[in-house]
Motif scaffolding. Sequence first.
Motif, PDB file in Angstrom:
ATOM      1  N   LEU A   1       0.735  -0.995   0.098  1.00 65.38           N
ATOM      2  CA  LEU A   1       0.265   0.010   0.335  1.00 65.38           C
ATOM      3  C   LEU A   1       0.748   1.157  -0.464  1.00 65.38           C
ATOM      4  N   LEU A   2       0.487   2.832  -0.815  1.00 66.63           N
ATOM      5  CA  LEU A   2       1.337   3.751  -0.672  1.00 66.63           C
ATOM      6  C   LEU A   2      -0.200   4.405  -0.540  1.00 66.63           C
ATOM      7  N   VAL A   3      -0.054   4.927   0.258  1.00 66.02           N
ATOM      8  CA  VAL A   3      -1.258   6.313   0.926  1.00 66.02           C
ATOM      9  C   VAL A   3      -0.148   7.712   1.527  1.00 66.02           C
ATOM     10  N   PRO A   4      -1.940   8.627   1.366  1.00 65.10           N
ATOM     11  CA  PRO A   4      -0.477   9.592   1.596  1.00 65.10           C
ATOM     12  C   PRO A   4      -1.074   9.889   3.039  1.00 65.10           C
ATOM     13  N   SER A   5       0.351  10.327   4.081  1.00 65.71           N
ATOM     14  CA  SER A   5      -0.275  10.485   5.361  1.00 65.71           C
ATOM     15  C   SER A   5       0.424  12.156   6.604  1.00 65.71           C
ATOM     16  N   CYS A   6      -0.488  11.979   7.458  1.00 65.14           N
ATOM     17  CA  CYS A   6       0.441  13.004   8.494  1.00 65.14           C
ATOM     18  C   CYS A   6      -0.869  13.745   7.953  1.00 65.14           C
ATOM     19  N   PRO A   7      -2.136  13.392   8.720  1.00 62.57           N
ATOM     20  CA  PRO A   7      -3.326  14.096   8.448  1.00 62.57           C
ATOM     21  C   PRO A   7      -3.009  16.049   8.735  1.00 62.57           C
ATOM     22  N   ASP A   8      -2.098  16.175   9.510  1.00 65.68           N
ATOM     23  CA  ASP A   8      -1.465  17.619   9.781  1.00 65.68           C
ATOM     24  C   ASP A   8      -1.839  18.481   8.459  1.00 65.68           C
ATOM     25  N   TYR A   9      -1.073  17.983   7.032  1.00 66.58           N
ATOM     26  CA  TYR A   9      -0.777  18.394   6.164  1.00 66.58           C
ATOM     27  C   TYR A   9      -2.549  18.250   5.451  1.00 66.58           C
ATOM     28  N   TRP A  10      -3.452  18.143   5.239  1.00 68.87           N
ATOM     29  CA  TRP A  10      -4.766  18.048   5.000  1.00 68.87           C
ATOM     30  C   TRP A  10      -4.927  19.443   4.563  1.00 68.87           C
ATOM     31  N   GLY A  11      -4.822  19.454   2.780  1.00 66.18           N
ATOM     32  CA  GLY A  11      -4.765  20.823   2.462  1.00 66.18           C
ATOM     33  C   GLY A  11      -5.340  20.408   1.250  1.00 66.18           C
ATOM     34  N   CYS A  12      -5.460  21.412  -0.039  1.00 67.85           N
ATOM     35  CA  CYS A  12      -6.561  22.004  -1.034  1.00 67.85           C
ATOM     36  C   CYS A  12      -6.736  20.074  -1.586  1.00 67.85           C
TER      37      CYS A  12
ATOM     38  N   ASN B   1       9.528   8.791  10.404  1.00 68.96           N
ATOM     39  CA  ASN B   1       9.204  10.469  10.655  1.00 68.96           C
ATOM     40  C   ASN B   1       7.814  10.493  10.409  1.00 68.96           C
ATOM     41  N   SER B   2       7.553  10.756  11.480  1.00 68.14           N
ATOM     42  CA  SER B   2       6.190  10.841  11.286  1.00 68.14           C
ATOM     43  C   SER B   2       5.696  11.650  10.582  1.00 68.14           C
ATOM     44  N   LYS B   3       5.765  12.599   9.695  1.00 69.98           N
ATOM     45  CA  LYS B   3       5.262  14.115   9.022  1.00 69.98           C
ATOM     46  C   LYS B   3       6.334  13.615   7.809  1.00 69.98           C
ATOM     47  N   SER B   4       6.083  12.687   7.463  1.00 70.89           N
ATOM     48  CA  SER B   4       6.199  11.917   6.326  1.00 70.89           C
ATOM     49  C   SER B   4       4.732  11.969   5.040  1.00 70.89           C
ATOM     50  N   LEU B   5       4.575  12.053   4.036  1.00 68.53           N
ATOM     51  CA  LEU B   5       3.639  12.809   3.531  1.00 68.53           C
ATOM     52  C   LEU B   5       3.116  11.373   3.109  1.00 68.53           C
ATOM     53  N   VAL B   6       4.174  10.346   2.211  1.00 75.00           N
ATOM     54  CA  VAL B   6       3.337   8.957   2.017  1.00 75.00           C
ATOM     55  C   VAL B   6       3.780   8.000   2.704  1.00 75.00           C
ATOM     56  N   ILE B   7       2.630   6.947   3.575  1.00 78.26           N
ATOM     57  CA  ILE B   7       3.890   6.117   4.049  1.00 78.26           C
ATOM     58  C   ILE B   7       2.889   4.461   2.679  1.00 78.26           C
ATOM     59  N   TYR B   8       4.287   4.029   2.818  1.00 82.03           N
ATOM     60  CA  TYR B   8       4.637   2.410   2.037  1.00 82.03           C
ATOM     61  C   TYR B   8       4.715   1.843   3.188  1.00 82.03           C
ATOM     62  N   ALA B   9       3.177   0.371   2.819  1.00 79.80           N
ATOM     63  CA  ALA B   9       3.079  -0.890   4.354  1.00 79.80           C
ATOM     64  C   ALA B   9       3.300  -1.381   2.803  1.00 79.80           C
ATOM     65  N   GLU B  10       3.743  -2.833   3.566  1.00 80.94           N
ATOM     66  CA  GLU B  10       3.756  -3.985   2.774  1.00 80.94           C
ATOM     67  C   GLU B  10       3.729  -4.945   3.897  1.00 80.94           C
ATOM     68  N   ALA B  11       2.506  -5.829   3.705  1.00 76.47           N
ATOM     69  CA  ALA B  11       1.654  -6.801   4.845  1.00 76.47           C
ATOM     70  C   ALA B  11       2.215  -7.779   4.033  1.00 76.47           C
ATOM     71  N   THR B  12       2.187  -9.265   4.998  1.00 76.46           N
ATOM     72  CA  THR B  12       1.465 -10.504   4.567  1.00 76.46           C
ATOM     73  C   THR B  12       0.287 -11.265   4.823  1.00 76.46           C
ATOM     74  N   PHE B  13      -0.759 -11.585   4.511  1.00 73.09           N
ATOM     75  CA  PHE B  13      -1.925 -12.635   4.828  1.00 73.09           C
ATOM     76  C   PHE B  13      -1.691 -13.267   5.680  1.00 73.09           C
ATOM     77  N   LYS B  14      -2.287 -13.576   6.853  1.00 73.51           N
ATOM     78  CA  LYS B  14      -1.721 -14.763   7.924  1.00 73.51           C
ATOM     79  C   LYS B  14      -2.762 -16.234   7.042  1.00 73.51           C
TER      80      LYS B  14
END
Length: 196
Positions: free
Chosen positions: A67-78, A183-196
């Motif tokens: 998953l790649l998702v936008p992160s850091c709700p502090d940066y919610w914007g236009c 860093n929690s201020k990163s504007l994108v999160i990369y997540a890799e996960a395995t299904f159990k």
Amino acid sequence: MLNCVAIQKSKFSVVNQDFFTLSIDCLPPKFDLIISCMVLEHLNEADEYTYFQLIKKILKPQGKIILLVPSCPDYWGCEDEVAGHYRRYTFKDIRCKLSSFGFTINDLAGLTYPVSNILYPISELLVSQAESKLKSQTMFERTKKSGNRNVFLKTNFPNILRLLLNDFTMYPFHILQKCNKKNSKSLVIYAEATFK
């Protein structure tokens, strides 16, 4: 296997269909890997839940999602508004979400910090000037247009800028980003996960 080889051997097919109405019977056997890049933020809570339920049905045991998702709700914007986003995520949000759907996280990293944060005000200005009319559209209409925007100096650059924006000149920023992957201020999160 390279995509071109897979296509030549008829082992690559594209299904262009609404994921939520997709008939699982028309898909090949279960998948080893599913990648969702900048998708989840466009789904309301009910659709996000349905998305994960469908993913679990079509993913092999021990299959992976990225998953790649936008992160850091502090940066919610236009840009979030005009793109049809419902949310930005935090590391905690992603951990809880994946765990609640039966996934084990293999890797979780913040991307683009600090360059995107420094450029954020300029990005917001460029997007707001280019696309303020999109705010009057439905979330679905905004989402459809979000992948095909032409914003000068944001998604469209003159060729001359290749002298400044290239692998060599950007490498120090790549290293800086890697050093700041938690860093929690990163504007994108990369997540890799395995299904159990």
